[in-house]
Design a protein around this motif. Structure first.
Motif, PDB file in Angstrom:
ATOM      1  N   ILE A  56     -23.595  20.008  -4.052  1.00  0.00           N
ATOM      2  CA  ILE A  56     -24.048  20.404  -5.387  1.00  0.00           C
ATOM      3  C   ILE A  56     -25.416  19.811  -5.688  1.00  0.00           C
ATOM      4  N   SER A  64     -28.087  21.521  -3.646  1.00  0.00           N
ATOM      5  CA  SER A  64     -28.393  22.849  -4.172  1.00  0.00           C
ATOM      6  C   SER A  64     -29.305  22.758  -5.385  1.00  0.00           C
ATOM      7  N   LEU A 100     -27.845  26.182 -10.083  1.00  0.00           N
ATOM      8  CA  LEU A 100     -26.499  26.258  -9.520  1.00  0.00           C
ATOM      9  C   LEU A 100     -25.701  27.240 -10.370  1.00  0.00           C
ATOM     10  N   LEU A 140     -18.356  28.187  -7.148  1.00  0.00           N
ATOM     11  CA  LEU A 140     -19.747  27.885  -6.835  1.00  0.00           C
ATOM     12  C   LEU A 140     -20.352  28.972  -5.973  1.00  0.00           C
TER      13      LEU A 140
END
Length: 313
Positions: A133, A136, A143, A192
């Motif tokens: 995460i 990203s 995100l 996600l």
């Protein structure tokens, strides 16, 4: 205000608004609330382009809209959430008539890295996910959490907005905890959109080649990575992984093609060709050219002239 009526309430604000601004600020019910400020995306005409100066969460309460960030096109549906970092550039390209987009703009100094750091308290699996995460966000600046209206995470997001608007005790602490719940629920439900799946849109239709075609004379990796919305190192590795060639190889390919085209034109000197294709060094250009074509520029020019029956003597 009941959570089920939130979309109607926010819609009424949009419809009664007479301001021609892209964003409408919503006043917090608690004057001491200091975590974030909420804005609504207006439905006025014109370009809706932004460069974040603070970390921001976009939550689509209802309707549909399309966000563009770099070269990423994100078709959002009700319940979707976008985490945007500082300096993230994005554009609201289109909105349905019933779209209600809420923006939670955090106070300066809020960092997603710090927010997520305690999520992976135990276990290597959690730690791996949190690293993904953070990577990203730091490399893509965005995100995408693809929740929908009926998921619990969306219901909690609505409760957060209600808590902001109303004057309730301990709202700051409760909302902070609820943000954590939203993120964990989204992660657990695998909503996600990972960097890999987002990256699939980058090179369809020769997008990279088209960009290089327009900028090869003075192109840089940093400039190109910024255009596509990526960190330069991440972008360089992604290009190599997805195309099998480095960014520099792509640029050299285009420059060599242009050099060959110009060599066939008798009124363009070799010095001018070197400048026009983007090389500053004659020796470097000759080296690259010979590696690419297996002959010198002079020998290719002579051959091209002969094939075209061009005699300069």
């Amino acid at each position: 205000m009941a959570a089920v009526a939130l979309d109607q309430y926010l819609t009424s604000i949009l419809r009664s608004n007479t301001k021609d601004t892209n964003e409408l600020k919503l006043k917090s019910g608690n004057t001491n609330f200091d975590l974030f400020t909420i804005y609504l995306e207006n439905h006025n005409q014109g370009l809706h382009r932004y460069t974040n100066d603070v970390s921001t969460i976009l939550f689509l309460v209802s309707g549909d809209l399309t966000i563009k960030s770099g070269e990423k096109i994100l078709p959002m549906r009700a319940g979707n959430v976008l985490l945007l970092t500082e300096k993230c550039k994005y554009e609201v390209q289109s909105q349905s008539d019933d779209a209600v987009l809420v923006k939670l703009k955090f106070k300066p100094g809020f960092k997603y890295r710090d927010f997520f750091k305690n999520f992976a308290y135990k276990g290597s699996r959690e730690e791996k996910i949190i690293k993904q995460i953070i990577s990203s966000l730091e490399n893509e600046y965005v995100l995408w959490l693809k929740n929908n209206q009926i998921t619990r995470s969306s219901q909690v997001m609505q409760h957060i907005i209600n808590g902001y608007l109303n004057e309730n005790l301990f709202s700051r602490v409760l909302i902070g905890a609820e943000l954590t719940v939203v993120m964990i629920l989204s992660i657990r439900n695998q909503h996600l959109v990972t960097p890999t799946s987002l990256d699939k849109t980058k090179f369809e239709g020769n997008v990279l080649d088209n960009y290089i075609d327009s900028h090869f004379t003075d192109i840089t990796l940093t400039q190109t990575a910024k255009y596509f919305g990526f960190n330069p190192n991440y972008f360089s590795n992604m290009v190599k992984q997805k195309t099998g060639k480095s960014f520099v190889d792509h640029v050299d390919d285009r420059r060599m093609q242009e050099a060959r085209t110009l060599l066939a034109q008798p009124d363009v000197s070799l010095k001018e060709i070197i400048n026009r294709v983007g090389y500053s060094s004659k020796s470097f250009f000759y080296k690259k050219f010979n590696q690419y074509y297996g002959e010198t520029p002079a020998s290719m020019r002579a051959r091209l002239f002969k094939e075209a029956n061009i005699n300069l003597k």
